[in-house]
Design an enzyme around this catalytic site. Sequence first.
Site, PDB file in Angstrom:
ATOM      1  N   GLU A  39       4.800   0.491   1.184  1.00 57.07           N
ATOM      2  CA  GLU A  39       5.890   1.264   1.788  1.00 57.07           C
ATOM      3  C   GLU A  39       6.497   0.523   2.965  1.00 57.07           C
ATOM      4  OE1 GLU A  39       5.556   2.872   4.953  1.00 57.07           O
ATOM      5  OE2 GLU A  39       3.469   3.494   5.161  1.00 57.07           O
ATOM      6  N   ARG A  64      -4.185   5.771   7.778  1.00 55.91           N
ATOM      7  CA  ARG A  64      -3.956   6.056   6.351  1.00 55.91           C
ATOM      8  C   ARG A  64      -2.483   5.930   5.957  1.00 55.91           C
ATOM      9  NH1 ARG A  64      -8.534   7.727   4.101  1.00 55.91           N
ATOM     10  NH2 ARG A  64      -7.462   8.386   2.208  1.00 55.91           N
ATOM     11  N   CYS A  69       4.024  -6.559   2.219  1.00 53.34           N
ATOM     12  CA  CYS A  69       3.130  -7.677   1.883  1.00 53.34           C
ATOM     13  C   CYS A  69       2.424  -8.301   3.069  1.00 53.34           C
ATOM     14  CB  CYS A  69       3.884  -8.749   1.098  1.00 53.34           C
ATOM     15  SG  CYS A  69       5.135  -9.666   2.060  1.00 53.34           S
ATOM     16  N   HIS A 107       7.379 -13.619   1.208  1.00 47.67           N
ATOM     17  CA  HIS A 107       6.342 -12.853   0.512  1.00 47.67           C
ATOM     18  C   HIS A 107       4.983 -13.517   0.690  1.00 47.67           C
ATOM     19  CE1 HIS A 107       4.406 -10.089  -2.096  1.00 47.67           C
ATOM     20  NE2 HIS A 107       4.015 -11.036  -2.922  1.00 47.67           N
ATOM     21  N   ASP A 122      -2.724 -10.393  -5.057  1.00 50.12           N
ATOM     22  CA  ASP A 122      -1.517  -9.908  -4.379  1.00 50.12           C
ATOM     23  C   ASP A 122      -1.491  -8.390  -4.474  1.00 50.12           C
ATOM     24  OD1 ASP A 122       0.958  -9.331  -3.359  1.00 50.12           O
ATOM     25  OD2 ASP A 122       2.098 -10.528  -4.799  1.00 50.12           O
TER      26      ASP A 122
END
Length: 280
Positions: A39, A64, A69, A107, A122
């Site tokens: 997210e 939580r 990435c 990334h 990943d």
Amino acid sequence: MSPFLTAYLARIGWEQTPDISLETLRALHLHHNGAIPFENLDVVLPREIELSDEAIFHKLVVARRGGYCFEQNGLFERVLKEVGFTVRSLLGRVVLANPPQMPPRTHRILLVQLAGELWIADVGFGGQTLTAPIRLQEDIEQETPHGLYRLQRKGEDWVLQFRHHERWQSMYQFEMGQQYQADFVMGNFHSAHWPASHFRHHLLMCRHLPDGVKLTLTNFHFTHWKNGQALEEVTFADVPALYDALQNRFGLGVNDAQHGFSLQQLEAVMAGFDLHGDKA
């Protein structure tokens, strides 16, 4: 085990004792995908995304929340190192949208060495992220719980592809060179602040469950997938319905003093988006 590793295993719901094995690597990878959603909420709130070990641990484990990435694979790299794996981060260029020019390295992925073999792990590429490690070997189809992938060579670089509608689609291109914390900080800043970054223009979320189910969200549009088929599609009518789904469909924590967010805060954010997935 360290308090960090104990807390992480509780967060992902895996009750076994990890060891340096392919079975453990696969189990941790899949359970991480299922418990910690991808997210970008902090980008659209907006809040700064910190990449220190403690900042990532507090946000993704204690509070939580989820992340993208740089956070997801940063946490997973720390976990694997504490278990005893040999692992380091690489950086890739996202080519999923077929950009006209080669994009920057934004990334973060992981290279794991295990029993004389190299693996790519990943847990942070959103809807098409790997849900199992794959061998660093070119031109072989590799099955994961959520789809078929392969690696190809492009000069000195590697390209990860996934099977989509009977064809192969490239996801990102990466090289094997050494990366440093400064490289992750730069890529993170670009992803969060570059005006054209898609993370700034959409609320994005994804969760991959161990049974092959995938849950995705783009702004108000939610889809429940299984084996590539959309079993349920919902466009939430208002922000309260979205707020409920973030908690009950994606398991997102909202109550932490630092990383939580109220319904009113989410309403303020989503006022800038229409129901069809674009900024209003």
